[in-house]
Scaffold this motif. Structure first.
Motif, PDB file in Angstrom:
ATOM      1  N   UNK A  19       0.680  -1.066   0.039  1.00 48.54           N
ATOM      2  CA  UNK A  19      -0.169   0.019  -0.254  1.00 48.54           C
ATOM      3  C   UNK A  19       1.040   1.188  -0.097  1.00 48.54           C
ATOM      4  N   UNK A  20       0.348   2.209  -0.697  1.00 49.93           N
ATOM      5  CA  UNK A  20       1.130   3.588  -0.836  1.00 49.93           C
ATOM      6  C   UNK A  20       0.080   4.379  -0.076  1.00 49.93           C
ATOM      7  N   UNK A  21       0.722   5.211   0.941  1.00 50.34           N
ATOM      8  CA  UNK A  21      -0.001   5.961   1.632  1.00 50.34           C
ATOM      9  C   UNK A  21       0.478   7.465   1.723  1.00 50.34           C
ATOM     10  N   UNK A  22      -0.321   8.339   1.657  1.00 48.63           N
ATOM     11  CA  UNK A  22      -0.191   9.721   1.880  1.00 48.63           C
ATOM     12  C   UNK A  22      -0.958  10.180   3.148  1.00 48.63           C
ATOM     13  N   UNK A  23      -0.192  10.892   4.027  1.00 47.34           N
ATOM     14  CA  UNK A  23      -0.850  11.892   5.166  1.00 47.34           C
ATOM     15  C   UNK A  23      -0.638  13.116   4.947  1.00 47.34           C
ATOM     16  N   UNK A  24      -1.481  13.941   4.404  1.00 43.11           N
ATOM     17  CA  UNK A  24      -1.286  15.380   4.294  1.00 43.11           C
ATOM     18  C   UNK A  24      -0.773  16.354   5.237  1.00 43.11           C
ATOM     19  N   UNK A  25      -1.031  15.692   6.692  1.00 38.44           N
ATOM     20  CA  UNK A  25      -0.525  16.353   7.556  1.00 38.44           C
ATOM     21  C   UNK A  25      -0.277  15.271   8.796  1.00 38.44           C
ATOM     22  N   UNK A  26       1.205  15.327   9.258  1.00 42.64           N
ATOM     23  CA  UNK A  26       1.472  14.267  10.305  1.00 42.64           C
ATOM     24  C   UNK A  26       0.779  14.787  11.672  1.00 42.64           C
ATOM     25  N   UNK A  27       0.134  13.774  12.443  1.00 45.80           N
ATOM     26  CA  UNK A  27      -0.793  13.932  13.486  1.00 45.80           C
ATOM     27  C   UNK A  27       0.295  14.165  14.522  1.00 45.80           C
ATOM     28  N   UNK A  28       1.233  13.337  14.447  1.00 45.05           N
ATOM     29  CA  UNK A  28       2.397  13.271  15.602  1.00 45.05           C
ATOM     30  C   UNK A  28       3.540  12.762  14.936  1.00 45.05           C
TER      31      UNK A  28
END
Length: 113
Positions: free
Chosen positions: A97-106
């Motif tokens: 799986x390729x995952x993008x989080x547009x803002x890192x929560x922590x």
């Protein structure tokens, strides 16, 4: 600019799924998750982030807010960070799986495991 091949970060472990960070910039993080058959990602959330996921290889079951969805290679999923999220490789082949989080929560979300 940076270019990275997904082949360079392709890593599987018999013990558990693996995560390899590809990019971390602008408050977001991009990473690859690797699952052998039967391995799973536990239920979790990404508060304050938007999640985009691409199934690069394989098939499995994606659980969003308790609802199961069969996903396969080249499926693209987008959901909010408050969505309860889990994945299970229910097939008999490797899954990437390729995952993008547009803002890192922590900071812990932007680390290899």
């Amino acid at each position: 600019m940076s270019i990275t091949s997904l082949q360079e970060v392709k890593t599987f472990s018999a013990d558990r799924f693996t995560k390899r960070v590809i990019f971390q910039q602008g408050g977001g993080v991009t990473f690859a998750l690797h699952f052998l058959p039967g391995q799973q990602l536990p239920v979790h959330k990404h508060p304050g982030a938007e999640v985009i996921l691409l199934v690069v290889e394989g098939t499995g079951t994606l659980i969003l807010d308790g609802q199961e969805h069969i996903v396969k290679e080249e499926d693209v999923i987008s959901c909010g960070g408050e969505t309860e999220f889990a994945f299970h490789n229910t097939g008999d082949q490797e899954v990437r799986l390729f995952v993008v989080l547009n803002k890192v929560p922590e900071a812990s979300y932007a680390k290899d495991i």
